[in-house]
Scaffold this motif. Sequence first.
Motif, PDB file in Angstrom:
ATOM      1  N   ASP A 127       9.234   1.042  -9.395  1.00 55.13           N
ATOM      2  CA  ASP A 127       8.468  -0.404  -9.819  1.00 55.13           C
ATOM      3  C   ASP A 127       8.469  -0.785 -11.188  1.00 55.13           C
ATOM      4  N   ALA A 132      -0.281   7.746  -0.356  1.00 48.25           N
ATOM      5  CA  ALA A 132       0.559   7.061  -1.072  1.00 48.25           C
ATOM      6  C   ALA A 132       0.376   5.507  -0.704  1.00 48.25           C
ATOM      7  N   GLU A 139       0.482   2.067   2.352  1.00 44.35           N
ATOM      8  CA  GLU A 139       1.498   1.839   3.200  1.00 44.35           C
ATOM      9  C   GLU A 139       2.308   0.657   2.841  1.00 44.35           C
ATOM     10  N   GLY A 140       2.049   0.127   1.798  1.00 40.46           N
ATOM     11  CA  GLY A 140       2.754  -1.182   1.388  1.00 40.46           C
ATOM     12  C   GLY A 140       2.129  -2.598   1.742  1.00 40.46           C
ATOM     13  N   LYS A 141       0.794  -2.546   1.651  1.00 42.09           N
ATOM     14  CA  LYS A 141      -0.124  -3.906   2.153  1.00 42.09           C
ATOM     15  C   LYS A 141       0.061  -4.883   0.901  1.00 42.09           C
ATOM     16  N   SER A 142       0.019  -4.336  -0.293  1.00 42.84           N
ATOM     17  CA  SER A 142       0.239  -5.253  -1.603  1.00 42.84           C
ATOM     18  C   SER A 142       1.551  -5.618  -1.422  1.00 42.84           C
ATOM     19  N   THR A 143       2.516  -4.778  -1.417  1.00 41.58           N
ATOM     20  CA  THR A 143       3.832  -5.151  -1.438  1.00 41.58           C
ATOM     21  C   THR A 143       4.288  -6.257  -0.302  1.00 41.58           C
ATOM     22  N   LYS A 165      -2.723   7.226  -6.381  1.00 40.83           N
ATOM     23  CA  LYS A 165      -2.199   6.162  -5.386  1.00 40.83           C
ATOM     24  C   LYS A 165      -1.070   5.302  -5.995  1.00 40.83           C
ATOM     25  N   GLY A 205       5.146  -3.408  -4.921  1.00 45.85           N
ATOM     26  CA  GLY A 205       6.272  -2.637  -5.099  1.00 45.85           C
ATOM     27  C   GLY A 205       7.580  -3.121  -5.062  1.00 45.85           C
ATOM     28  N   GLU A 263      -5.162  -9.776   0.664  1.00 45.07           N
ATOM     29  CA  GLU A 263      -5.196  -8.584   1.511  1.00 45.07           C
ATOM     30  C   GLU A 263      -6.635  -8.104   1.334  1.00 45.07           C
ATOM     31  N   ASN A 323       7.107  -1.913   7.547  1.00 45.65           N
ATOM     32  CA  ASN A 323       7.712  -2.018   6.060  1.00 45.65           C
ATOM     33  C   ASN A 323       8.411  -0.798   5.948  1.00 45.65           C
ATOM     34  N   ARG A 324       9.929  -1.121   6.048  1.00 46.21           N
ATOM     35  CA  ARG A 324      10.881  -0.375   6.167  1.00 46.21           C
ATOM     36  C   ARG A 324      11.076   0.404   4.702  1.00 46.21           C
ATOM     37  N   PHE A 325      11.424   1.703   4.942  1.00 49.32           N
ATOM     38  CA  PHE A 325      11.674   2.563   3.734  1.00 49.32           C
ATOM     39  C   PHE A 325      13.075   3.239   4.111  1.00 49.32           C
ATOM     40  N   TRP A 339      10.276  -4.748  -0.065  1.00 45.68           N
ATOM     41  CA  TRP A 339      10.505  -3.809  -1.248  1.00 45.68           C
ATOM     42  C   TRP A 339      11.939  -4.024  -1.747  1.00 45.68           C
TER      43      TRP A 339
END
Length: 554
Positions: A5, A66, A68-72, A104, A110, A297, A378-380, A408
């Motif tokens: 990031d 960690a 889940e990517g809400k802000s992202t 966190k 991100g 959010e 949200n794909r990793f 991301w």
Amino acid sequence: MTLTDLSIAANAKMLPIQEVADRAGIPEEALETYGKYKAKIDIASLPPAVKQGQVVLVTAISPTPAGEGKSTVTVGLADAFKQLGESVMVALREPSLGPVMGVKGGATGGGFAQVLPMEDINLHFTGDIHAITTANNALSALIDNHLHQGNELELDPRRITWKRVLDMNDRALRNVTVGLGGPSQGVPREDGFDITVASEIMAVLCLAESLDDLKERLAQMLVGYTYDREPVTVRDLGAAGALTLLLKDAFKPNLVQTIEGTPAIIHGGPFANIAHGCNSLMATKAARRLADVVVTEAGFGADLGAEKFMHIKSRQGGFDPDAVVIVATVRALKMHGGVDKNALKEADADAVRRGMVNLAKHVDTIRQFGIEPVVALNRFVTDTEAELAEVMEWAKAEDVAIALTDVWEKGGTGGLELAKLVQQELEKPKNFSRLYEPTDSVEEKLRVIVQRVYGGADVQLTDKAKKQLAEIQKFGWDALPLCMAKTQYSLSDQPKLLGRPEGFTVTIREIIPKLGAGFLVCLTGDIMTMPGLPKQPAALNMDISDNGNAVGLF
Ligand code: ADP
């Protein structure tokens, strides 16, 4: 080089903040710049409100530690809307140094979906949180001084409810004794520290709608009780003016930008597990005046931030969310399917299937408010096709709108499908309703939240909570919304009950009136208002380079 990031943010080209303001329709006279890339917005100098943008609320399933990517996703979705030609703004919370130094990570999104300058925003930003810390502790100092100078109000030192705060995870300060050392050092009493984001002043700053309202709310805050058990407020101490003065700049929303140049307002940062979890009302309202769509959010899962967004923030602000996005990840679904949190990188489509119950409950919760949610998967890079397919097939079978989201990795382009699905929801007629009214009894409000939002069986109050409730009723403070303080990991109040627990009873340990914020905090389970640092704090990976740049900030 692996992209982090921080490295992505460091290589991004930022627009001067004046240009961002210009794009957002913020006139020069409303802009107070803090360096080249940050500014405060003077709301009073904005042009008259001619529109009220639609509000898209981004929430999530019950997360892993960690996040889940809400802000992202919030940032990426706004960038996607911008790519589709919408007038859009982001509204986010300010990161707290507790989680930044702890476990966190930051709260600036991100990858290619971040707000900038991420280093500044994650560290001290424009100093708002420090101002809140100072205002909070100024009140503590005034209380202790009042005791020392003769205690005219007859405040019982054993019944002072106001605590000191610090913007750090520091378990050693949870319980302290102050005033030791003899008569000239003050009156000894037990005190304690909360993290600043749990301070009532943070909530007040986030819910106040004008400087006058801010001052009035600060005046209403309860500091403790007299020897005769009568409430004592900030008004009684005569401290509201000074506290408001300390907050005069912190009260102004901050303007920054996303990597793709979308204007973002970042303001206020209550956590969603121990406070109400939403950015300031001033920020959301300003963004609604300036843009047609505001993506915002609320913290942690839909059981926490979203519930409080519905019952506290938006109710008070006089608006409803127009669409809701629930962020889900394969890793969190696997965790809810029983996989140990250290093995979440290993492929396990069966565990994903078992974990879907958690997402299903959050979808059900949002539907209860009359909103049809859109799921953002949200794909990793570590997700396998088989795992992703499990979620997509579930959504199809359950008739849930879902988009595989790649913000991301790809920024706004990775969120176009999500944005189009959200646009469809925004065009539909609204059917929103809340689950309780503040005038319902406290027991009824608790039951509604526990049964309809958490999916539990019942709620019980400890003897201490019962006594507190009786007092709250005696003083007529019970017609306020509830601000539940609960673990973010489970739908229940027990962090280890993952997936979709059923038949559980939630225990209310304490009920604390926050008369300035205008809600009753209900502490459940073992939730702490001063977190601790983990065994390996994120801080231990941080450094600064020879040329003064941050190292290891995620
Ligand atoms: P939340 O808002 O839900 O707490 P964040 O958006 O802050 O979550 O993301 C938490 C961390 O996970 C950030 O460091 C972010 O970079 C990382 N992250 C989020 N989404 C992805 C993704 N799809 N791939 C890789 N890392 C991601």
